[in-house]
Motif scaffolding. Structure first.
Motif, PDB file in Angstrom:
ATOM      1  N   LYS A   4       0.805  -1.211   0.000  1.00  0.00           N
ATOM      2  CA  LYS A   4       0.000   0.000   0.000  1.00  0.00           C
ATOM      3  C   LYS A   4       0.842   1.267   0.000  1.00  0.00           C
ATOM      4  CE  LYS A   4      -3.822  -2.274   2.288  1.00  0.00           C
ATOM      5  NZ  LYS A   4      -4.749  -2.268   3.395  1.00  0.00           N
ATOM      6  N   SER A   5       2.153   1.154   0.136  1.00  0.00           N
ATOM      7  CA  SER A   5       3.021   2.330   0.169  1.00  0.00           C
ATOM      8  C   SER A   5       3.051   3.018  -1.187  1.00  0.00           C
ATOM      9  CB  SER A   5       4.446   1.946   0.557  1.00  0.00           C
ATOM     10  OG  SER A   5       4.491   1.489   1.878  1.00  0.00           O
ATOM     11  N   VAL A   6       3.017   4.333  -1.138  1.00  0.00           N
ATOM     12  CA  VAL A   6       3.181   5.158  -2.331  1.00  0.00           C
ATOM     13  C   VAL A   6       4.264   6.173  -2.001  1.00  0.00           C
ATOM     14  CG1 VAL A   6       2.082   6.796  -3.898  1.00  0.00           C
ATOM     15  CG2 VAL A   6       0.780   4.862  -3.040  1.00  0.00           C
ATOM     16  N   TYR A   7       5.161   6.394  -2.946  1.00  0.00           N
ATOM     17  CA  TYR A   7       6.269   7.307  -2.737  1.00  0.00           C
ATOM     18  C   TYR A   7       6.167   8.490  -3.691  1.00  0.00           C
ATOM     19  CZ  TYR A   7       8.079   3.338  -0.210  1.00  0.00           C
ATOM     20  OH  TYR A   7       8.216   2.292   0.670  1.00  0.00           O
ATOM     21  N   LYS A   8       6.399   9.677  -3.141  1.00  0.00           N
ATOM     22  CA  LYS A   8       6.487  10.889  -3.961  1.00  0.00           C
ATOM     23  C   LYS A   8       7.969  11.152  -4.173  1.00  0.00           C
ATOM     24  CE  LYS A   8       5.476  14.909  -2.128  1.00  0.00           C
ATOM     25  NZ  LYS A   8       4.778  16.134  -1.696  1.00  0.00           N
ATOM     26  N   VAL A   9       8.392  11.170  -5.433  1.00  0.00           N
ATOM     27  CA  VAL A   9       9.793  11.368  -5.783  1.00  0.00           C
ATOM     28  C   VAL A   9       9.908  12.707  -6.502  1.00  0.00           C
ATOM     29  CG1 VAL A   9      11.775  10.419  -7.021  1.00  0.00           C
ATOM     30  CG2 VAL A   9      10.053   8.869  -6.069  1.00  0.00           C
ATOM     31  N   ALA A  22       5.149   6.760  -7.216  1.00  0.00           N
ATOM     32  CA  ALA A  22       5.444   5.386  -7.601  1.00  0.00           C
ATOM     33  C   ALA A  22       5.224   4.462  -6.411  1.00  0.00           C
ATOM     34  CB  ALA A  22       6.889   5.274  -8.091  1.00  0.00           C
ATOM     35  N   LYS A  23       4.999   3.189  -6.715  1.00  0.00           N
ATOM     36  CA  LYS A  23       4.775   2.199  -5.661  1.00  0.00           C
ATOM     37  C   LYS A  23       6.062   1.504  -5.244  1.00  0.00           C
ATOM     38  CE  LYS A  23      -0.007   1.202  -6.785  1.00  0.00           C
ATOM     39  NZ  LYS A  23      -0.969   0.183  -7.195  1.00  0.00           N
ATOM     40  N   LYS A  81      -1.466   8.480   0.116  1.00  0.00           N
ATOM     41  CA  LYS A  81      -2.073   8.294  -1.206  1.00  0.00           C
ATOM     42  C   LYS A  81      -1.398   9.232  -2.186  1.00  0.00           C
ATOM     43  CE  LYS A  81      -5.837  11.480  -0.216  1.00  0.00           C
ATOM     44  NZ  LYS A  81      -7.254  11.713  -0.283  1.00  0.00           N
ATOM     45  N   HIS A  82      -1.517   8.897  -3.458  1.00  0.00           N
ATOM     46  CA  HIS A  82      -0.826   9.706  -4.464  1.00  0.00           C
ATOM     47  C   HIS A  82      -1.580  11.004  -4.726  1.00  0.00           C
ATOM     48  CE1 HIS A  82      -3.435   9.065  -7.988  1.00  0.00           C
ATOM     49  NE2 HIS A  82      -3.662   7.867  -7.463  1.00  0.00           N
ATOM     50  N   GLY A  83      -0.824  11.994  -5.152  1.00  0.00           N
ATOM     51  CA  GLY A  83      -1.391  13.280  -5.539  1.00  0.00           C
ATOM     52  C   GLY A  83      -1.264  13.442  -7.042  1.00  0.00           C
ATOM     53  N   THR A  84      -1.165  14.678  -7.471  1.00  0.00           N
ATOM     54  CA  THR A  84      -1.045  14.975  -8.888  1.00  0.00           C
ATOM     55  C   THR A  84       0.427  15.110  -9.257  1.00  0.00           C
ATOM     56  OG1 THR A  84      -3.133  16.166  -8.818  1.00  0.00           O
ATOM     57  CG2 THR A  84      -1.720  16.581 -10.708  1.00  0.00           C
ATOM     58  N   SER A  85       0.864  14.349 -10.241  1.00  0.00           N
ATOM     59  CA  SER A  85       2.230  14.461 -10.743  1.00  0.00           C
ATOM     60  C   SER A  85       2.353  15.761 -11.520  1.00  0.00           C
ATOM     61  CB  SER A  85       2.561  13.282 -11.654  1.00  0.00           C
ATOM     62  OG  SER A  85       2.475  12.078 -10.937  1.00  0.00           O
TER      63      SER A  85
END
Length: 111
Positions: A4-9, A22-23, A81-85
């Motif tokens: 369930k992890s999501v990473y903001k890079v 990305a997951k 949770k992911h946002g907008t790229s």
């Protein structure tokens, strides 16, 4: 890493700052690189379409894995949770710089 992890890079790419989600991220076997896999973008069912995110989505459409140089990484966050790229231009007034690099083509000092 949890499923369930999501990473903001956030990283530099051609005088722009990229913010992607990305997951899976990890240190690459190629020295000096971070591997990014399983890119996450917004759902197409949304009525509002962000052109910046669509540009990134098409740029990474056929990419299975991306290798990003460590010196280009600004920050990596684990988020709920992911946002907008998005892609942003670096303004002259912003205090943002890449890690100094002296490759084989850099001029040598005489000191």
């Amino acid at each position: 890493m949890s499923d369930k992890s999501v990473y903001k890079v956030i990283f530099f790419n051609r005088s722009q700052v990229y913010e992607i989600f990305a997951k899976a991220i990890y240190q690459s076997e190629m020295y000096g690189f971070i591997e990014v896999e399983e890119f996450v973008f917004g759902e197409r069912s949304n009525l509002v379409v962000d052109p910046g995110e669509e540009k990134l989505k098409s740029e990474f459409a056929d990419v299975k894995r991306s290798y990003i140089p460590m010196q280009a990484i600004i920050r990596i966050d684990e988020v709920e949770k992911h946002g907008t790229s998005k892609v942003s231009d670096i303004k002259a007034s912003e205090n943002v710089a890449t890690f100094p690099f002296q490759g084989g083509n850099a001029p040598k000092s005489d000191s």
